[in-house]
Every structure is written in C-alpha cells, then in structure tokens.
Write a protein that holds these residues in place. Structure first.
Motif, mmCIF file in Angstrom:
data_model
loop_
_atom_site.group_PDB
_atom_site.id
_atom_site.type_symbol
_atom_site.label_atom_id
_atom_site.label_comp_id
_atom_site.label_asym_id
_atom_site.label_seq_id
_atom_site.Cartn_x
_atom_site.Cartn_y
_atom_site.Cartn_z
ATOM 1 N N ARG A 172 7.720 8.258 8.779
ATOM 2 C CA ARG A 172 9.017 7.793 9.246
ATOM 3 C C ARG A 172 8.948 6.426 9.908
ATOM 4 N N GLY A 173 7.844 6.073 10.502
ATOM 5 C CA GLY A 173 7.761 4.819 11.237
ATOM 6 C C GLY A 173 7.542 3.617 10.346
ATOM 7 N N ARG A 174 7.723 2.440 10.910
ATOM 8 C CA ARG A 174 7.473 1.193 10.178
ATOM 9 C C ARG A 174 5.994 1.036 9.869
ATOM 10 N N ILE A 175 5.128 1.454 10.803
ATOM 11 C CA ILE A 175 3.678 1.404 10.613
ATOM 12 C C ILE A 175 3.190 2.831 10.410
ATOM 13 N N PRO A 176 2.715 3.179 9.220
ATOM 14 C CA PRO A 176 2.296 4.563 8.977
ATOM 15 C C PRO A 176 1.105 4.968 9.842
ATOM 16 N N SER A 177 1.024 6.260 10.115
ATOM 17 C CA SER A 177 -0.096 6.831 10.859
ATOM 18 C C SER A 177 -0.617 8.036 10.092
ATOM 19 N N GLU A 205 10.791 1.900 14.800
ATOM 20 C CA GLU A 205 10.587 0.452 14.844
ATOM 21 C C GLU A 205 9.114 0.055 14.912
ATOM 22 N N GLY A 206 8.243 1.009 15.176
ATOM 23 C CA GLY A 206 6.834 0.670 15.347
ATOM 24 C C GLY A 206 5.916 1.640 14.641
ATOM 25 N N HIS A 256 -10.802 0.135 1.468
ATOM 26 C CA HIS A 256 -9.365 0.092 1.729
ATOM 27 C C HIS A 256 -8.787 1.418 1.255
ATOM 28 N N PHE A 257 -8.169 2.188 2.179
ATOM 29 C CA PHE A 257 -7.559 3.451 1.811
ATOM 30 C C PHE A 257 -6.087 3.243 1.530
ATOM 31 N N ALA A 258 -5.671 3.570 0.320
ATOM 32 C CA ALA A 258 -4.274 3.374 -0.071
ATOM 33 C C ALA A 258 -3.337 4.320 0.670
ATOM 34 N N SER A 259 -3.888 5.307 1.369
ATOM 35 C CA SER A 259 -3.045 6.284 2.046
ATOM 36 C C SER A 259 -2.424 5.747 3.329
ATOM 37 N N SER A 260 -2.823 4.570 3.801
ATOM 38 C CA SER A 260 -2.264 4.087 5.059
ATOM 39 C C SER A 260 -2.389 2.584 5.194
ATOM 40 N N ALA A 261 -1.308 1.967 5.656
ATOM 41 C CA ALA A 261 -1.331 0.530 5.889
ATOM 42 C C ALA A 261 -2.225 0.176 7.061
ATOM 43 N N ARG A 262 -2.552 1.134 7.911
ATOM 44 C CA ARG A 262 -3.391 0.892 9.072
ATOM 45 C C ARG A 262 -4.841 1.289 8.835
ATOM 46 N N SER A 263 -5.193 1.594 7.606
ATOM 47 C CA SER A 263 -6.489 2.215 7.372
ATOM 48 C C SER A 263 -7.433 1.363 6.547
ATOM 49 N N ILE A 264 -7.510 0.081 6.841
ATOM 50 C CA ILE A 264 -8.572 -0.733 6.264
ATOM 51 C C ILE A 264 -9.813 -0.501 7.123
ATOM 52 N N MET A 265 -10.845 0.041 6.519
ATOM 53 C CA MET A 265 -12.025 0.460 7.259
ATOM 54 C C MET A 265 -13.104 -0.605 7.148
ATOM 55 N N MET A 282 0.842 -1.182 0.000
ATOM 56 C CA MET A 282 0.000 0.000 0.000
ATOM 57 C C MET A 282 0.878 1.232 0.000
ATOM 58 N N THR A 283 0.415 2.266 -0.637
ATOM 59 C CA THR A 283 1.151 3.514 -0.667
ATOM 60 C C THR A 283 1.081 4.181 0.701
ATOM 61 N N SER A 284 2.225 4.556 1.264
ATOM 62 C CA SER A 284 2.240 5.209 2.565
ATOM 63 C C SER A 284 1.834 6.661 2.423
ATOM 64 N N PRO A 285 1.252 7.232 3.465
ATOM 65 C CA PRO A 285 0.955 8.664 3.435
ATOM 66 C C PRO A 285 2.249 9.461 3.389
#
Length: 448
Positions: free
Chosen positions: A26-31, A180-181, A331-340, A19-22
């Motif tokens: 900087r982190g491993r898991i985008p926010s 790292e997180g 599914h928002f491509a802007s964030s790996a944490r953003s499956i709604m 997925m494309t990061s926002p």
C-alpha cells in the motif's frame, strides 16, 4: 529567494529501473516484511481454519525465542516493553524507547514485527512521525489507539478515550504516513467500549473507512460480542487474549472460526518471566541457606545456544582482518528497497539474517546483477574492483568452500523466505565462484 528558484543541481542521473512490488503493498515505498504481514493477515481473514496467532515480546532475546518456537510474527507490546523496564503500562514508554526496541528486535529475528504505538505520543502530527519512525526502524506494522494520554493497559482500570474527531485524526495521520512513505500495516484500536457498543462500532467503522488495514476492539467480554463485532465490521480483526483478563479466554481455533484474522497474547511471556525468575531466585536463596551448589536450571550448552554464542562462533572465521570473500550485488525484483550489497560472505550473511538492514551501510562496490539473471561473467571494471579488495587465498578449493558453505547457507535463508528459488541459489553459488576465479587469473589485477 525560494530553494526552487536557486541554482539548479548540475548533474542528472538515470532513473532507477522499474521493479515489481511485493504483493499486497500500500505504501509508496514497498516493504517486504509489511507485504508478508499483510498477506498472512488477509489469508487468515479469508480462511476460518487459519489464524495469525502470536505472543508479545519485549526485547531481542524474547523475540528470538518466539521465532525459534515457530511463530509466524511477533508483537512488541507497550505492556510487555514497559514491564521490561520494571514499569506498568501506564504511559511511561515513549516513541524513542520503542524505536530502540524495534531496532533491537529486527537485528536478531527475521519475523515481521508489529509494534504498539499507543496513542502516537501526542497530536496527529506526532502520530504521523511515530508511524514514519517505526517504519524506518524496521517495523512491519503499528497499532494506534484512541485512549487519552497517559494511556492504560486495556484490561485495567482508569482508562478513557479521546473524542471521535481526535481518534479519526490519529488514524488518518497513520494511514497518510503509510501511503506517502514506507509501507507499514496499520492496526487501528478502539477502547470506546467503555462508552457503549454503538460508540465502539461507530469508531471502528470509521477507522475502516479511513483506510486502516485491520481493527482491534479492546476488551470485548465474550464469544457472542466477539462474533457480533466481526460480522458488523467485515474487516481483518485482532483479538487480544489476556489470561484472567476482561475477555473470555477462547482458543485460537475458536477465534478463527468466529472470523478473527489474528490473536495476540501480551500477558503470556511477562507472566512466564515473573514466575520463572522468582522461582530461580528462590532456588538460589535455598542453595545459599542449605550450603549446596545452585540448581541447574538449564544446561550450559543450551544457554550458549539460546543467547547466540553458537551462531557467533560459527561466524568467527569471517573476520575482515583475516580474509575477505567474493563480492557481488543482487537485485531482488520483489522490493524497491531490496538491492542487496554484499561485501563478501560476511555481508551476505548479515543480510540473510536481517532483511531490514539498509544495504547502503554494507559498502560501495559497483555492479548490480539481478539474481534471476546472474551472468557467467561480470564486467571487467567490476571484477577489478572486486578482486583488488578480495584476495583469492587458496584458489578453487577456497572459493568452493566459501561459496558452498557461507554464501550457500545465507542464500538458503533467502530460499526459505521465497525471495529466490533453489535453482537460482545454485546458479548464484556457481557463477559467483566462476566469476571471481576468472578474475583471479588476470595477472594485471593486484592481489592484496
């Protein structure tokens, strides 16, 4: 025998698609919220006509009012939160209480939230745990400082700082937690001006080298010192304006022209709360003494609106026991944490008002549809699951009302945040209704 050498896990799962990061991650898991905060900070840093100005809040209501007033972000400060407990900012508040305040705040506001992490509440390992916990609770940013514990408000007496080595270890631990997180904006603060200019600059330069996103040198006395600091450090910097405090009370525009990227106002809402509550109590006492009704401070409807009754009443028809609505994944491509994960309109409504909620808490239907590529029809299995749990009560009319109003309003919030376009919102509404209407025509699907 080590865990690695034990029985292997018997099942293999397909890796999640890339997925494309926002931006500015900087982190491993985008926010998404951290991306938003870092992007605004960098934009203000690179443009002397802009500054990220924000008040400091202390609870959910004050945070809601900050968003209502149109500020772009907010800061949960240790000083303000301590005051809400009836305590001074002298080390009474710890990590768990701040995590509670973060969760309280991110549930009711869509703004990025910076949080005061004080000294990190212990050793560098505690700092890392604090940063991880704040990020998990929904914070977009965290401030870590180099004071000794118990810390003090930076504009009051009695403060001292730890050694350089301890200070650097704290910021390194904070940056490690970020890298790292889950991504989180790291604001490194030094109070070392009490030991002289050279000491404060040495620490700030090292914080920059370690990898802090921004630096805050506390209690700079005047315009000249602030401008000198910005020129020496060449990194996004925060100013801290306490009315009547140790730093010259400059305007936000002046600070922007000096090169500051952000300015916080930790004193303002606490002072307003003290003044307004004292005045209200005095007015109430006078009414009792004079034998008259209490004064009208704010109208009934204004209070209902301010504390959220109107929004609650608006949502009331969406009681799960009465009727449930269309259900899809976006599914928002802007964030790996953003499956709604939407369970009908209530789930979408909750998500649209709080993007930090973990979608896994909203249920477990089985279809993932990219919002940019919503198909005209959905897989048969998914439709069966959807419709078996989602009765169509009044045919097309009911679907049109649901999708145009509840789903449409919720998706509008996502348009405003830039997550989807207006056209994608319209397509989502139409295709959600069409897919569920097609499913309802299948007589083999049980209707509840």
């Amino acid at each position: 025998m080590s865990a690695a050498a034990g029985t292997p896990f018997p099942f293999h799962f397909t890796p999640s698609p890339g997925m494309t990061s926002p931006p500015n991650t900087r982190g491993r898991i985008p926010s998404p919220q951290t991306s938003r905060l870092r992007t605004m900070m960098l934009e203000a840093y690179n443009d002397p006509t802009k500054i990220l100005a924000f008040p400091c809040s202390y609870d959910g209501l004050s945070s809601c009012l900050i968003e209502e007033a149109g500020f772009p972000m907010l800061f949960l400060s240790g000083f303000a939160v301590s005051s809400s407990h009836g305590l001074p900012d002298t080390g009474y508040i710890a990590m768990a209480e701040m995590c509670d305040k973060i969760q309280e705040t991110v549930r009711v506001t869509s703004l990025p939230v910076m949080v005061d992490g004080d000294t990190g509440y212990g050793s560098p390992m505690n700092v890392k745990r604090t940063v991880e916990a704040f990020a998990a609770a929904g914070a977009a940013g965290v401030m870590i400082e180099d004071q000794t514990w118990p810390k003090r408000c930076g504009h009051t007496k009695g403060k001292s700082v730890v050694s350089r080595g301890e200070a650097y270890a704290r910021i390194q631990a904070a940056c490690d937690a970020r890298d790292e997180g889950r991504d989180i904006f790291i604001l490194a603060r030094t109070d070392a001006l009490i030991q002289g200019w050279d000491e404060a600059m040495a620490r700030a330069h090292e914080f920059k080298r370690i990898g802090a996103d921004a630096v805050f040198v506390e209690a700079l006395p005047d315009r000249d010192a602030m401008q000198r600091c910005v020129k020496e450090l060449k990194i996004p910097m925060l100013a801290n304006i306490i009315e009547g405090g140790m730093t010259e009370n400059l305007s936000a525009k002046d600070l922007a022209q000096l090169g500051y990227a952000a300015v916080a106002y930790p004193w303002t809402l606490v002072a307003a709360k003290l003044k307004s509550i004292r005045e209200a109590l005095e007015g109430l006492k006078r009414s009792i003494v004079d034998g008259v009704p209490p004064p009208m401070i704010l109208g009934y409807s204004d209070v209902c609106e301010g504390v959220g009754f109107n929004k609650y009443w608006l949502c009331e028809p969406l009681d799960y026991t009465e009727y449930r609505h269309t259900a899809l994944y976006f599914h928002f491509a802007s964030s790996a944490r953003s499956i709604m994960h939407i369970i009908g309109c209530p789930g979408l409504f909750r998500f649209a008002h709080n993007i930090n909620i973990d979608p896994s808490y909203l249920g477990d239907l089985a279809k993932v549809v990219p919002v940019t590529e919503i198909p005209t029809s959905i897989g048969e299995d998914s439709i069966c699951q959807t419709v078996s749990r989602t009765p169509i009560r009044n045919g097309r009319l009911d679907l049109d009302w649901n999708c145009q109003n509840w789903v449409g309003d919720a998706l509008k919030r996502l348009v405003e945040r830039g997550w989807i376009t207006v056209e994608q919102r319209g397509n989502a509404i139409d295709k959600m209704a069409d897919a569920c209407l097609e499913a309802s025509d299948d007589s083999s699907i049980p209707v509840i």
